[in-house]
Design an enzyme around this catalytic site. Sequence first.
Site: not given
Length: 543
Positions: A113-114, A277, A279, A281-282, A376
Amino acid sequence: MFPTHVIATRPFSDQTPGTSGLRKRTSVFQQPHYLENFVQALLDEAALPAGSTLVVGGDGRFFNREATHTIVRMAAANGITHVVVGRGGLLSTPAASHLIRRGAAGGIILSASHNPGGPEGDFGVKYNAANGGPAPESFTNAVAARAAALASYRITDLPPYTLDLIGRQQVGHLTLDVVDPVSAYADLMASLFDFDAIRALFANGFRLRMDSMHAITGPYAVEILERRLGAASGTVINAVPLPDFGGGHPDPNLTYAQELVEEMFGPDALDFGAASDGDGDRNMILGRRFFVTPSDSLAVLAANATLVPGYRNGLVGVARSMPTSAAVDAVASTLGIPCFETPTGWKFFGNLLDAGRITLCGEESFGTGSNHVREKDGLWAVLFWLNVIAVRRQSVEEIVRAHWGRFGRNYYTRYDYDAVPTEVANGVMAHLRAQLDALPQRALGGRTVRAADDFVYTDPIDGSTSTRQGIRILFEDGARIVYRLSGTGTEGATIRLYIERRETAPERLDMETADALRDLVATALSVAEIVERTGRTAPTVMT
Ligand code: VG1
Ligand code: CO
């Protein structure tokens, strides 16, 4: 047939997934047998029935491709006969969720992710169930136990195949579908939002900047915003996913999305700015020289949902993670719908979404989503905002200020202290826990404590209970301080401090957040002895 090997592994006792899957330094995943051990434990625990489909894809970070091949070969060795992979092994997290929901039994998402990527960065593996959502705690705990006891894993030598050509390949007994990572997701977005209205917005000169931070949303944003919606070419910056995200930290916040923030707060600021981000999702939402807190963003989307075709009939309920501000609670109470408070991490929304108890949900950490997938979804949030702006014909700032006028304003900030030695961070939490019983009725910085606890959540659908989900100090005037340790970091511990205060008086809705929260921040630091215990006089990131 192609030989399947049963390879001895040594048990790994550090494969306990955190807030969002197993996340480690890339070098840890590259150790012999490490990835294989975890994947075998996942496949064993998932025990997919014969004939089922597995989705595989990741955010394109370093090691994504090798890991995808390993998983394809292990899936084949474990009797899985149908695998769907995004071209090049790429899929954003929300797009993977969507593909899984279209008939797969589960999916494996490769992402940290992030967290930064690259040989010196982080890698991650997450299992999502047939509903498209991150597997629940009961599953991840069972996987960790298996991973710590595994003696061997199975892997097959497959004949040559490619991840780079869209279409079906028969690879031994495995049917491999390589799919375009973007198109099904883009179609889903088109089914939820009024693309004609958004197209008209751009045609009338509305200017957007989308920073994909060299991560997975680049191709999605270019296809949807520039090609399908007609935003100017070049609207999406840092649009090409890179294995190391260009050396950056793919976290869409005011600290790391620097290029975007400079432009949106500069002399030639555009109408709307957004970032996503690693991946996908943010999301971060910016107006012209105006930052929308993720908690406010969730509340604004909930309050305006009926303006959007996909949510025209209203919301059945909403949910937020515990540390997320109560801004959405005020909207829910006005709308007369339930509002659930869950622990941090998207997996806790899954049951509520599946049971049809909520339509929208979100977290303070730049995550917003709905029942359209079980993750998300960064671009979804951007499109939701664009749809609302197209209908209301107001700026981001006007929409948020009108929202505060109607529902009140929750001043909110989060402090992150990264890479704190684990013992020090545990010491801070133990020190707080030791005070819990003595805090109620005490006056702290001029406020009286109403209650203090370590958040416990009982899932309303399956009755499972999750304990120790964060220390809360709740004040009588509605202010709140929350402390918890991150479950996604890979170096030492990260202490997160969340501070919130609600204001409804019209003359006090325009303060600077730092001014509005100064006293509470001081209280939060002193109760936890942050400076004394960590030696840090300032957080690593302040949101
Ligand atoms: C963080 C966020 C949390 C989010 C999680 C995964 O977890 O606080 O809200 O769900 O990251 O997001 P933690 O445990 O570090 O606070 V992502 O974009 O990594 O899938
Ligand atoms: Co993410």
